[in-house]
Design a protein around this motif. Structure first.
Motif, PDB file in Angstrom:
ATOM      1  N   ALA A  54       1.214  -1.084  -0.125  1.00  0.00           N
ATOM      2  CA  ALA A  54       0.037  -0.268   0.126  1.00  0.00           C
ATOM      3  C   ALA A  54       1.189   0.851  -0.281  1.00  0.00           C
ATOM      4  CB  ALA A  54      -0.617   0.058   0.806  1.00  0.00           C
ATOM      5  N   ASN A  55       2.171   1.175   0.441  1.00  0.00           N
ATOM      6  CA  ASN A  55       2.629   2.335   0.729  1.00  0.00           C
ATOM      7  C   ASN A  55       3.226   2.687   0.003  1.00  0.00           C
ATOM      8  OD1 ASN A  55       2.310   2.788   3.692  1.00  0.00           O
ATOM      9  ND2 ASN A  55       3.981   2.166   4.872  1.00  0.00           N
ATOM     10  N   LEU A  71      -7.833  -3.759  -8.039  1.00  0.00           N
ATOM     11  CA  LEU A  71      -8.396  -5.094  -8.354  1.00  0.00           C
ATOM     12  C   LEU A  71      -7.414  -5.934  -7.276  1.00  0.00           C
ATOM     13  CD1 LEU A  71      -9.431  -7.209  -9.874  1.00  0.00           C
ATOM     14  CD2 LEU A  71      -7.870  -7.390 -11.199  1.00  0.00           C
ATOM     15  N   ASP A  72      -8.028  -6.546  -6.388  1.00  0.00           N
ATOM     16  CA  ASP A  72      -6.793  -7.348  -5.464  1.00  0.00           C
ATOM     17  C   ASP A  72      -7.061  -8.295  -5.192  1.00  0.00           C
ATOM     18  OD1 ASP A  72      -5.975  -8.159  -3.012  1.00  0.00           O
ATOM     19  OD2 ASP A  72      -7.155  -7.060  -1.404  1.00  0.00           O
ATOM     20  N   THR A  77      -8.436 -12.024   4.161  1.00  0.00           N
ATOM     21  CA  THR A  77      -9.570 -11.790   4.588  1.00  0.00           C
ATOM     22  C   THR A  77     -10.122 -10.092   4.238  1.00  0.00           C
ATOM     23  OG1 THR A  77      -7.779 -11.422   6.450  1.00  0.00           O
ATOM     24  CG2 THR A  77      -8.876 -13.289   6.242  1.00  0.00           C
ATOM     25  N   GLY A  78      -9.060  -9.255   3.301  1.00  0.00           N
ATOM     26  CA  GLY A  78      -8.725  -7.662   3.279  1.00  0.00           C
ATOM     27  C   GLY A  78      -8.037  -7.545   3.210  1.00  0.00           C
ATOM     28  N   LEU A  79      -6.973  -8.393   4.322  1.00  0.00           N
ATOM     29  CA  LEU A  79      -5.458  -6.696   4.958  1.00  0.00           C
ATOM     30  C   LEU A  79      -5.084  -5.838   4.001  1.00  0.00           C
ATOM     31  CD1 LEU A  79      -3.157  -9.873   6.423  1.00  0.00           C
ATOM     32  CD2 LEU A  79      -5.541  -8.047   7.216  1.00  0.00           C
ATOM     33  N   VAL A  80      -5.283  -5.857   2.356  1.00  0.00           N
ATOM     34  CA  VAL A  80      -4.475  -5.066   1.744  1.00  0.00           C
ATOM     35  C   VAL A  80      -5.349  -3.298   1.477  1.00  0.00           C
ATOM     36  CG1 VAL A  80      -3.769  -4.535  -0.820  1.00  0.00           C
ATOM     37  CG2 VAL A  80      -3.234  -6.830   0.399  1.00  0.00           C
ATOM     38  N   ALA A  81      -6.577  -4.284   0.945  1.00  0.00           N
ATOM     39  CA  ALA A  81      -7.579  -2.809   1.134  1.00  0.00           C
ATOM     40  C   ALA A  81      -7.942  -1.873   2.052  1.00  0.00           C
ATOM     41  CB  ALA A  81      -9.081  -3.574   0.413  1.00  0.00           C
ATOM     42  N   LYS A  82      -7.780  -2.944   3.410  1.00  0.00           N
ATOM     43  CA  LYS A  82      -7.363  -2.013   4.774  1.00  0.00           C
ATOM     44  C   LYS A  82      -6.437  -0.674   4.770  1.00  0.00           C
ATOM     45  CE  LYS A  82      -9.619  -5.697   7.969  1.00  0.00           C
ATOM     46  NZ  LYS A  82      -9.717  -6.498   8.964  1.00  0.00           N
ATOM     47  N   VAL A  93     -12.051  -4.646  -5.817  1.00  0.00           N
ATOM     48  CA  VAL A  93     -12.865  -5.944  -6.548  1.00  0.00           C
ATOM     49  C   VAL A  93     -12.037  -7.087  -6.144  1.00  0.00           C
ATOM     50  CG1 VAL A  93     -13.492  -6.567  -8.572  1.00  0.00           C
ATOM     51  CG2 VAL A  93     -13.955  -4.502  -7.994  1.00  0.00           C
ATOM     52  N   GLY A  94     -11.856  -7.601  -5.014  1.00  0.00           N
ATOM     53  CA  GLY A  94     -11.113  -8.264  -4.523  1.00  0.00           C
ATOM     54  C   GLY A  94     -11.498 -10.080  -5.587  1.00  0.00           C
ATOM     55  N   VAL A  95     -10.108 -10.577  -5.237  1.00  0.00           N
ATOM     56  CA  VAL A  95     -10.326 -12.358  -6.017  1.00  0.00           C
ATOM     57  C   VAL A  95      -9.951 -13.273  -5.358  1.00  0.00           C
ATOM     58  CG1 VAL A  95      -9.686 -13.934  -7.940  1.00  0.00           C
ATOM     59  CG2 VAL A  95     -10.645 -11.128  -8.593  1.00  0.00           C
ATOM     60  N   ASP A  96     -10.173 -14.478  -4.208  1.00  0.00           N
ATOM     61  CA  ASP A  96      -9.496 -15.398  -4.142  1.00  0.00           C
ATOM     62  C   ASP A  96     -10.186 -16.919  -4.435  1.00  0.00           C
ATOM     63  OD1 ASP A  96      -7.805 -14.669  -1.158  1.00  0.00           O
ATOM     64  OD2 ASP A  96      -8.621 -16.940  -2.065  1.00  0.00           O
TER      65      ASP A  96
END
Length: 345
Positions: A54-55, A71-72, A77-82, A93-96
Motif C-alpha cells: 500500500a505504501n 483489483l485485489d 480477508t482484506g488486509l491489503v484493502a484495509k 474488487v477482490g478475487v480469491d
C-alpha cells in the motif's frame, strides 16, 4: 511461555502448513479452515507485506484515489484493502480462491465486488482496461502455486497509466520462483508491456517460520506501470536524439506516436525506434514500416540504418539459444522539415 511467544508458536504452525507443498485445491481447502484465525496469525508473525504494498502504491499514484478501481488478487480477508483505504483508495474488487476468506473480506465492507476464482487456472475475472491498480500480495510465490504467467493477465486488466504491484518472499525456498518472476517482469518490460516504477527490497518482511529462516526474512515489492495514452508534454524541436525502445509494439504505444517523436527532434536530429520481429507483432511491424516510409516520401526524414537483431530477447530462460528477433530503426530529421502535428503545450 509468554502470551506473545504462544501466539507466535501457534501462528507458526499454521503458516508452515500453508507453505507446505500440495495441490491448488488442497491449498484452497486449507485456507478455508485457516480463515478464522488468519488475521491473528499473520499479525503474530509481523507480516508487513500488505502495508508495504500500500505504501509503495501510494508513493507513486497521482490520480484520483476515490474513483480509482483497485483489483485485489488473492485478497484473503482484506488486509491489503484495509491498508490502501488509509491512503484514500475506496473502490476495491477482490478475487480469491477461498470461499471462507471471501466471506471475511465481505464483512470489512470495503469491496464493491468479490469474486471466487482459482488464479492461474481460471480466466482472470476482470475486464480489459478496467483497473487503475492491480495488486497481489503474498500469493505469487513458490508456496502458493500462482504462476508468473498471471502478470500478463494483470497487464490486460490495467488502464493505460495504471499500476501493477507484486509482493513476494525473498527466502531460500522462494529463490527459483523469484528468479522466474523477475525474468517475466523484465521480458514484459522489454516487450513494452510495462515499465518499472520501483523495486523495494525489504529486510524485515515477516518473521521466519521455517528452520532455515531465523529471525526476520526479507521480501520484495515490485511496482510497474502501463504506459498512458496522453499527448507527450514535450516542446517541439528540442532534442538532438529521440529514442523509444520496446514500447512500439502491438497493443501498446500506437504507430501514430512516431510523428510526435519526429516533432520533438531538432532539424538534423536522430530518431531511434525498436520493435519485435515476431508473428504476433507482424501486422504492427508492417504498419510501422509503412508509416516510416510514408514520412520519408514526405521529405520529413531520411533512413540512416535498419538493423535486424537475431538475438533480441530469450523466449524461455531454460532454452539458451531460443531467441526472438527484433528491429532497430534509425532516421535523421531533414533540416528543412516542417512540424507534423499541431500540439498545444
Amino acid at each position: 511461555m509468554s502470551a506473545v511467544n504462544k501466539a507466535y508458536e501457534d501462528a507458526k504452525e499454521n503458516v508452515i502448513s500453508a507453505l507446505k507443498g500440495c495441490t491448488k485445491k488442497e491449498k484452497v481447502a486449507y485456507y478455508d479452515t485457516w480463515a478464522k484465525t488468519y488475521d491473528e496469525d499473520v499479525l503474530a508473525v509481523d507480516y508487513r507485506a500488505p502495508s508495504l504494498a500500500a505504501n509503495i502504491i501510494s508513493s507513486h499514484f497521482s490520480g484520483d484515489r476515490e474513483s480509482a478501481v483497485v483489483l485485489d488478487l488473492a485478497c484473503g480477508t482484506g488486509l491489503v484493502a484495509k491498508q490502501m483505504k488509509k491512503h484514500g483508495f475506496t473502490k476495491f474488487v477482490g478475487v480469491d480462491g477461498s470461499e471462507a476468506m471471501l466471506k471475511l473480506a465481505k464483512e470489512t465492507g470495503l469491496y464493491q465486488e468479490l469474486k471466487q476464482s482459482m488464479l492461474g487456472e481460471d480466466p482472470l475475472p476482470a475486464q480489459q482496461d478496467s483497473c487503475d491498480v492491480v495488486v497481489i500480495v503474498g500469493a505469487m510465490s513458490a508456496y502458493t502455486k500462482v504462476p508468473v504467467s498471471l502478470v500478463r493477465d494483470m497487464c490486460k486488466a490495467l488502464k493505460p497509466g495504471g499500476y501493477i504491484c507484486i509482493a513476494t518472499r525473498d527466502a531460500p525456498g522462494n529463490k527459483e520462483f523469484k528468479a522466474a518472476l523477475e525474468y517475466e517482469l523484465k521480458q514484459d518490460e522489454a516487450e513494452g508491456l510495462i515499465t518499472c516504477a520501483e523495486v523495494n527490497h525489504v529486510k524485515e518482511y515477516e518473521l521466519g517460520v521455517l528452520e532455515e529462516e531465523p529471525g526476520y526474512i526479507s521480501g520484495l515489492v515490485y511496482l510497474y506501470f502501463l504506459l498512458g495514452e496522453e499527448p507527450l508534454s514535450v516542446h517541439w524541436g528540442l532534442f538532438d536524439v529521440v529514442v523509444i525502445v520496446g514500447a512500439l509494439t502491438i497493443g501498446h504505444v500506437p504507430v501514430n506516436v512516431v510523428r510526435e517523436l519526429f516533432d520533438f527532434a531538432k532539424p538534423g536530429g536522430y530518431i531511434c525506434m525498436t520493435t519485435r520481429d515476431s508473428c504476433d507483432n507482424a501486422e504492427f511491424k508492417h504498419a510501422l514500416e509503412n508509416e516510416l516510409k510514408q514520412m520519408e516520401e514526405e521529405g520529413l526524414w531520411t533512413c540512416v540504418e535498419v538493423t535486424k537483431e537475431k538475438e533480441w530477447i530469450k523466449v524461455k530462460p531454460e532454452q539458451r539459444y531460443n531467441y526472438m528477433t527484433g528491429i532497430v530503426y534509425l532516421y535523421k530529421k531533414n533540416q528543412n522539415a516542417a512540424q507534423c502535428l499541431t500540439i498545444d503545450m
